[in-house]
Design a protein around this motif. Structure first.
Motif, PDB file in Angstrom:
ATOM      1  N   GLU A  72      -8.320  -2.764  -7.536  1.00 28.52           N
ATOM      2  CA  GLU A  72      -8.993  -2.580  -6.235  1.00 28.52           C
ATOM      3  C   GLU A  72      -8.465  -1.320  -5.557  1.00 28.52           C
ATOM      4  O   GLU A  72      -8.252  -1.295  -4.352  1.00 28.52           O
ATOM      5  CB  GLU A  72      -8.719  -3.794  -5.341  1.00 28.52           C
ATOM      6  CG  GLU A  72      -9.154  -5.111  -5.944  1.00 28.52           C
ATOM      7  CD  GLU A  72      -8.653  -6.312  -5.149  1.00 28.52           C
ATOM      8  OE1 GLU A  72      -7.789  -6.147  -4.266  1.00 28.52           O
ATOM      9  OE2 GLU A  72      -9.136  -7.429  -5.410  1.00 28.52           O
ATOM     10  N   THR A 123       0.834  -1.194   0.000  1.00 26.55           N
ATOM     11  CA  THR A 123       0.000   0.000   0.000  1.00 26.55           C
ATOM     12  C   THR A 123       0.871   1.247   0.000  1.00 26.55           C
ATOM     13  O   THR A 123       2.023   1.200   0.421  1.00 26.55           O
ATOM     14  CB  THR A 123      -0.990  -0.033   1.182  1.00 26.55           C
ATOM     15  OG1 THR A 123      -1.981   0.971   0.959  1.00 26.55           O
ATOM     16  CG2 THR A 123      -0.305   0.176   2.517  1.00 26.55           C
ATOM     17  N   GLY A 160      -3.208  -0.125  -3.791  1.00 26.34           N
ATOM     18  CA  GLY A 160      -1.872   0.282  -3.367  1.00 26.34           C
ATOM     19  C   GLY A 160      -1.317   1.550  -3.964  1.00 26.34           C
ATOM     20  O   GLY A 160      -0.245   1.999  -3.540  1.00 26.34           O
ATOM     21  N   GLY A 175      -7.830   1.805  -3.568  1.00 28.61           N
ATOM     22  CA  GLY A 175      -8.536   2.357  -2.405  1.00 28.61           C
ATOM     23  C   GLY A 175      -8.141   3.806  -2.168  1.00 28.61           C
ATOM     24  O   GLY A 175      -8.765   4.737  -2.674  1.00 28.61           O
ATOM     25  N   TYR A 211      -9.213   5.310   5.008  1.00 21.87           N
ATOM     26  CA  TYR A 211      -8.893   4.566   6.235  1.00 21.87           C
ATOM     27  C   TYR A 211      -9.256   5.255   7.554  1.00 21.87           C
ATOM     28  O   TYR A 211      -9.316   4.583   8.577  1.00 21.87           O
ATOM     29  CB  TYR A 211      -7.415   4.128   6.252  1.00 21.87           C
ATOM     30  CG  TYR A 211      -7.137   3.162   5.116  1.00 21.87           C
ATOM     31  CD1 TYR A 211      -7.626   1.855   5.167  1.00 21.87           C
ATOM     32  CD2 TYR A 211      -6.473   3.566   3.964  1.00 21.87           C
ATOM     33  CE1 TYR A 211      -7.441   0.988   4.107  1.00 21.87           C
ATOM     34  CE2 TYR A 211      -6.291   2.693   2.897  1.00 21.87           C
ATOM     35  CZ  TYR A 211      -6.767   1.406   2.981  1.00 21.87           C
ATOM     36  OH  TYR A 211      -6.603   0.545   1.921  1.00 21.87           O
TER      37      TYR A 211
HETATM   38  C1  LIG Z   1      -6.601  -6.968  -1.091  1.00 23.53           C
HETATM   39  C2  LIG Z   1      -6.605  -5.488  -1.060  1.00 23.53           C
HETATM   40  N1  LIG Z   1      -7.095  -4.810  -2.112  1.00 23.53           N
HETATM   41  C3  LIG Z   1      -7.131  -3.446  -2.114  1.00 23.53           C
HETATM   42  C4  LIG Z   1      -6.666  -2.698  -1.054  1.00 23.53           C
HETATM   43  C5  LIG Z   1      -6.697  -1.202  -1.129  1.00 23.53           C
HETATM   44  O1  LIG Z   1      -5.428  -0.685  -1.051  1.00 23.53           O
HETATM   45  P1  LIG Z   1      -5.081   0.843  -1.242  1.00 23.53           P
HETATM   46  O2  LIG Z   1      -5.968   1.632  -0.356  1.00 23.53           O
HETATM   47  O3  LIG Z   1      -3.648   0.940  -0.846  1.00 23.53           O
HETATM   48  O4  LIG Z   1      -5.295   1.183  -2.687  1.00 23.53           O
HETATM   49  C6  LIG Z   1      -6.129  -3.390   0.057  1.00 23.53           C
HETATM   50  C7  LIG Z   1      -5.600  -2.633   1.209  1.00 23.53           C
HETATM   51  O5  LIG Z   1      -4.764  -3.007   1.976  1.00 23.53           O
HETATM   52  C8  LIG Z   1      -6.103  -4.802   0.055  1.00 23.53           C
HETATM   53  O6  LIG Z   1      -5.607  -5.501   1.094  1.00 23.53           O
END
Ligand SMILES: Cc1ncc(COP(=O)(O)O)c(C=O)c1O
Lengths: 452, 87
Positions: A304, A218, A256, A306, A401
């Motif tokens: 994915e 991340t 990430g 975040g 978060y």
């Molecule tokens: C499996 C998975 N996908 C997506 C994310 C989202 O990550 P980020 O907020 O760093 O983009 C995480 C966060 O730890 C995760 O564990």
């Protein structure tokens, strides 16, 4: 005659012009409005502290990210990472934009279903999925990303019991040149664990292998690491095609991407150093396009993402409680925002801006939260304009978060409001009150009375 | 009585120089006003009166800021310690 705005008197010793540990000053303008709504009015109406979300910023950031990928690759799908911010209003903005859901617990899974997400469009990640969770996910045809062999065997057993072929992927961890390597989740690429799991899945004939997943870390500042990861997943997918004549439907690159925050200890602010969506998209899509996939057989690319999609859309408004000095004369300012609601202050030097006009004078300040605890430090060193008691401050890039990892500790959690596309405000989460806490407690009858 | 050392002066822009040790300082406009009023030997009450007429603030805030300002002057060795002892 109208009286002038008062400012604290300051006198500073002049030192050489070297930037010091307080960093270069970057906050030249007050943040008086968020999407044309006055910060002062928001605090008057909803009180302080207050989380504020900009719907406009969420949608524009999402569109920007999506464009970076869809202009370079034919099939792209985002899945909203629930743990990053699972307030339903926020999830639903992403779902309206077309995002699927990415969840990592039974609770998050249920929340996605409750929000109305079709089970087929839920990606179920994480090391802790119990039989009940898995049964639900199998029945709903959700995409189950297997983390370990125990889970794999449980899913095989359940498939027999339910007489259904679960749709699965495996999570793969690997060396992408990044330290630390996130090798506690999923199966390792380099040492053959990943192939071992894939062989077990293919030979069982009980599961439908639909994808390959990775999440390399991340707040990644290196696009190249994603290029390496995409290359390794493509290599596995092509290997499966060769060995089992089986086509993988998607490659999921996880999340990430770094947001615009500034990691503690970095010299330059994140706004200037974090790679753009274009940078990440370019390395990922080139790795896939340049791999051995036939041009008409490129798998769907799932992301994915975040924090990079939501951080910028979140603000935390606060109010100055007091200005003090430490025993050595160092200036400190106490605000009503503590680490209990701003969890990310443990990782970031959050940008803090006054919400009202100020002069060019600054003081090197330690910014403390209101908790009666030594750890409650929002900024260890900030070069801040002179703030008076009662002044308001805006803390930037707090969308990721915080609204999931916040703690009810010493104080109650505040309201979250959202400013919609037309500049109207909506409460999307109420503030807690004492009953939010005591309603869950039970006091045995004999402890109900005492005399002092 | 608080007294700023007699050899220390402040410019209109708030630049302060201490000829006895070569250290220099800078003050913001309100700091300049406090500095000048103290330098003129104005008593605390008069200083507050002056400020209250001109600025949107209150006596409690001024009292607190004044004592903080004087402490800083002291820390920077800009106050005449003898004058304080004599008083
Ligand atoms: C499996 C998975 N996908 C997506 C994310 C989202 O990550 P980020 O907020 O760093 O983009 C995480 C966060 O730890 C995760 O564990």
């Amino acid at each position: 005659m109208e009286k002038q705005r008062y400012e604290r008197p300051v006198i500073k010793m002049l030192e050489s012009n070297m930037p010091n540990k307080f960093g270069l000053r970057t906050e030249y303008k007050p943040k008086t409005h968020i999407d044309n709504v006055a910060v002062k009015d928001l605090i008057n109406e909803y009180s302080s502290p207050l989380f504020v979300i900009s719907e406009k910023t969420i949608r524009s950031t999402y569109k920007n990210a999506k464009k970076s990928f869809t202009t370079r690759y034919p099939k792209v799908q985002f899945a909203w990472s629930y743990k990053t911010n699972y307030l339903s209003a926020i999830c639903n903005i992403f779902h309206q934009e077309g995002s699927w859901a990415e969840v990592v617990s039974g609770f998050e899974y249920d929340k996605a279903i409750k929000n109305g997400v079709d089970g087929k469009k839920i990606i179920f990640n994480g090391p802790d999925k119990n039989e009940k969770d898995l049964t639900k996910a199998i029945k709903n045809d959700s995409l189950i990303h297997i983390d370990h062999l125990d889970e794999l065997y449980t899913i095989i057993e359940l498939s027999e019991k339910l007489n259904k072929k679960p749709k699965v992927a495996i999570r793969v961890n690997m060396d992408t040149g990044i330290y630390p390597m996130w090798d506690r989740f999923g199966f390792n690429y380099e040492n053959g664990q990943a192939w071992d799991a894939l062989n077990k899945i293919m030979r069982s004939k009980k599961l439908e292998l639909v994808g390959l997943h990775t999440h390399i870390g991340t707040f990644m500042l290196s696009p190249q690491a994603y290029g390496t990861a995409a290359f390794k997943l493509a290599d596995l997918a092509i290997g499966i095609q060769k060995k089992y004549d089986h086509e993988i439907k998607y490659i999921d690159m996880g999340g990430g991407f770094a947001s615009k925050n500034t990691l503690k200890g970095s010299y330059l602010p994140g706004v200037d150093t974090s790679p753009s969506f274009d940078d990440f998209a370019e390395t990922i899509t080139s790795a896939l396009i340049n791999s051995d996939f036939k041009p008409d057989k490129l798998p769907l690319l799932i992301l994915e993402t975040g924090r990079a999609l939501i951080d910028d859309a979140g603000y935390l408004l606060g109010t100055v409680i007091s200005n003090k000095r430490l025993s050595d004369g160092k200036r400190t300012t106490i605000i009503d925002v503590g680490v209990n609601i701003l969890f990310t202050s443990f990782w970031y030097d959050h940008k803090v801006t006054p919400a009202q006009s100020f002069t060019q004078y600054t003081e090197d300040t330690v910014l403390y939260g209101p908790l009666c605890m030594n750890i409650d430090v929002i900024r260890e060193n900030a070069s801040l304009p002179l703030l008076n008691k009662g002044d308001h401050v805006v803390i930037h890039h707090v969308g990721a978060y915080n609204m999931t990892q916040w703690m009810q500790f010493i104080t109650l959690r505040p309201k979250v409001v959202m400013i919609d596309m037309d500049g109207k405000t909506h409460i999307i989460r109420e503030n807690e009150n004492i009953n939010s806490i005591t309603d869950f407690e039970k006091v045995p009858e004999y402890l109900k009375k005492f005399e002092l | 009585m608080i007294k700023i050392k007699s050899n220390i002066a402040i410019s209109d822009t708030g630049f302060i120089f201490n000829p006895s040790n070569g250290e220099s300082f800078s003050a913001n406009p309100i700091g300049i006003e406090f500095f000048n009023l103290i330098k003129q030997g104005k008593p605390q009450d008069k200083i507050f009166e002056n400020m209250l007429e001109k600025y949107n603030t209150d006596k409690n805030t001024l009292e607190k800021d004044y004592s903080d300002f004087v402490q800083t002057l002291n820390q920077f060795q800009l106050l005449d310690q003898d004058a304080e002892k004599k008083a």
